[in-house]
Write a protein that holds these residues in place. Sequence first.
Motif, mmCIF file in Angstrom:
data_model
loop_
_atom_site.group_PDB
_atom_site.id
_atom_site.type_symbol
_atom_site.label_atom_id
_atom_site.label_comp_id
_atom_site.label_asym_id
_atom_site.label_seq_id
_atom_site.Cartn_x
_atom_site.Cartn_y
_atom_site.Cartn_z
ATOM 1 N N UNK A 51 0.816 -1.350 0.096
ATOM 2 C CA UNK A 51 -0.013 0.028 -0.096
ATOM 3 C C UNK A 51 0.811 1.261 0.033
ATOM 4 N N UNK A 52 0.373 2.462 -0.879
ATOM 5 C CA UNK A 52 0.856 3.618 -0.664
ATOM 6 C C UNK A 52 0.119 4.310 0.335
ATOM 7 N N UNK A 53 0.694 5.774 0.841
ATOM 8 C CA UNK A 53 -0.082 6.548 1.802
ATOM 9 C C UNK A 53 -1.597 6.656 1.343
ATOM 10 N N UNK A 80 0.828 17.598 11.174
ATOM 11 C CA UNK A 80 -0.005 17.051 10.074
ATOM 12 C C UNK A 80 0.743 16.157 9.176
ATOM 13 N N UNK A 81 1.919 16.601 8.862
ATOM 14 C CA UNK A 81 2.867 15.767 7.857
ATOM 15 C C UNK A 81 4.326 16.060 8.056
ATOM 16 N N UNK A 82 4.976 14.933 7.180
ATOM 17 C CA UNK A 82 6.544 15.023 7.257
ATOM 18 C C UNK A 82 6.985 16.473 6.594
ATOM 19 N N UNK A 83 8.081 16.567 7.019
ATOM 20 C CA UNK A 83 9.059 17.823 6.398
ATOM 21 C C UNK A 83 8.662 17.882 4.879
ATOM 22 N N UNK A 84 8.389 17.062 4.134
ATOM 23 C CA UNK A 84 8.169 16.951 2.724
ATOM 24 C C UNK A 84 6.750 17.190 2.211
ATOM 25 N N UNK A 85 6.053 17.259 3.302
ATOM 26 C CA UNK A 85 4.426 17.417 3.012
ATOM 27 C C UNK A 85 3.806 16.287 2.884
ATOM 28 N N UNK A 86 4.302 14.920 3.263
ATOM 29 C CA UNK A 86 3.570 13.703 3.163
ATOM 30 C C UNK A 86 2.677 13.731 4.377
ATOM 31 N N UNK A 145 -0.575 3.546 10.062
ATOM 32 C CA UNK A 145 0.081 2.305 9.350
ATOM 33 C C UNK A 145 1.261 2.879 8.227
ATOM 34 N N UNK A 146 1.412 3.956 7.926
ATOM 35 C CA UNK A 146 2.328 4.579 7.015
ATOM 36 C C UNK A 146 3.168 5.500 7.858
ATOM 37 N N UNK A 147 3.639 5.289 9.084
ATOM 38 C CA UNK A 147 4.658 6.258 9.814
ATOM 39 C C UNK A 147 5.547 6.942 9.020
ATOM 40 N N UNK A 148 6.570 5.940 8.316
ATOM 41 C CA UNK A 148 7.461 6.652 7.523
ATOM 42 C C UNK A 148 6.797 7.156 6.214
ATOM 43 N N UNK A 188 14.259 13.620 19.144
ATOM 44 C CA UNK A 188 12.896 13.950 18.321
ATOM 45 C C UNK A 188 13.253 14.816 17.303
ATOM 46 N N UNK A 189 13.970 14.656 16.169
ATOM 47 C CA UNK A 189 14.542 15.553 15.208
ATOM 48 C C UNK A 189 13.281 15.666 14.084
ATOM 49 N N UNK A 190 12.486 14.323 13.829
ATOM 50 C CA UNK A 190 11.841 14.314 12.952
ATOM 51 C C UNK A 190 10.421 14.852 13.209
ATOM 52 N N UNK A 191 9.555 15.137 12.358
ATOM 53 C CA UNK A 191 8.205 15.563 12.306
ATOM 54 C C UNK A 191 7.515 14.375 12.941
#
Length: 566
Positions: A51-53, A80-86, A145-148, A188-191
């Motif tokens: 699956x994709x996001x 609400x999203x990662x640094x890339x907007x996902x 389910x799509x944490x990364x 805790x460096x990542x969103x």
Amino acid sequence: MKTMKASLIAFGVLLACNSLAGISPVQAGEKSKDSHWPQARFEQNNYQTTSTVADVAQFMAALQKKDKLLTSYYPKTAPRSTETGQPLNAWRLASTGKDPLRVYINAGIHAGEVEGKDAMQIILRELVQGKYPEIRQAIEIVTLPTYNADGADAQDPANRRHQPNPASGVGPRENAFGIDLNRDMMKAAAANTRWMLAMYQDFQPAAVFDLHTTNGSYHGFHITYEPAWATGGDAPLQGLNRKMLTDVRATMLPRGMPTYDYGNFRYNKDKQIDGWESAFSTPNLVSNYPTLQYALGVLVESYVYRSFKERVEDNRLYVVELLRWLAANKDQVKREQIAAKARWADQWKNNDARLPLRTEMTWAETYTFDVVDPIKDAHGQIIGEKSRSKMDLPAFVAFKAVDEIRVPQGYLVDPAYAEKLRPILEAHGLKVLPGSARPKDQALMYFHETERNIAKDTFQGIFTAQIKGQWKEQAPEKRAGYTWTKETLDKALYVPLNQPLGRLGFYLLDPRSGDGLVYWGYLHAYYARGKGMWGEPPRQPILAVGSAAANHTAESVAGKPERVQE
């Protein structure tokens, strides 16, 4: 009448066809019923893709129409999203009973390990369908389910070719910045990590599962697991955590699913197997961190060499069994959580709060292991076995606390670092006070280093710092470029350890912590000064309030004046 007769004839034809196909009337009814439920993308194409996001979001949106208690979940203050907007898409399935146990299930943190992500869609559908009423009544679930999320959509057949994958391939291990999200819980460096910390404060889970796939050992287990072993966790709570997993192990084995503690075979100097050993006890792992939040934690690792479809099914069966155990033992888990917090509070009442600086792996039991000698193809996938033998081996799959010390009343953080460190400390759920709130009857303690090791290579993009030493009342420097004054003390951040999450505060702020903010480079301007920095050093960025040295007691320093320059 004719219409009814025609219907009966059609039904008879259907029964006959089903009989020829080996399908019972009950099975046919179930199949017809299931056809009205949403199907995940990998189900639609016979497991040719993962699956994709967007795939997961589409499936969950369809499933939400079946049950109003399944809702999208957004923790307060969380990205609400990662640094890339996902998008960081999570869902919450409320319990049908009262006072449920809350469980967070994480999947896809390493985007090449996809089985948990896909299994969670099936599990939620089954719960909504009413297949596990005992779980549904006792447990409330949040899952992402799509944490990364960055990696979930970066699928490539070239990734993790040693495991049997769907034709579309799987994602990479790390996020778009090259951060392994399963080493980020403390810094805790990542969103994504800040989302999870916000989830802890908002949802307050009693148990956290993190779903993975092993990297490459050859053994006979379909699932390997590990409880939350982080240094400094409450020992009885960790004991209950381990009991849950051994109970589930005993349940799954007669059902044809061998499971055991996560680990690898250990080899002696003659390259002969002489044991089985586990891996990590650091809280930067998602599955270890829960113990510092008074929650149970489970690392779930499916066996990398089983087929993609088998790995999804293994995840489904194992996670459901974990949830069944929690449902059956809900009251015991809640009692032990309350007792763990009370034990920490009692240490402070008795003026004897202690924590270990580290842990050591130790023997837990002797167990019979399947040792596989594999036949592999050019990509490293197992295509056969030369042999399989059984060996009784010592299993070093537990950890014991060592170097236990008396902890201070709290820590003062230089106001110059306040803007940098306060968001991290508060994201973890720690109470942070102004320095003026420190107990004035406790001496200020300065850290005296006996050893400093700055890594020669980076880990997570950071030259980590390992520090040894002890706290003393005297400042270690003969002269500092900036001194601690009453004004800077009052403006500092004060983090008391006499609070429910004081254990976590200790491991974040003590310079000796193997997984704290000093280790992760947040204070490198002081702790990693190089030869080119030849001026007077700044003042120490962290002070202890009250004794934290093994050879000091709180009574020996109480009432002594603060040694600061006005």
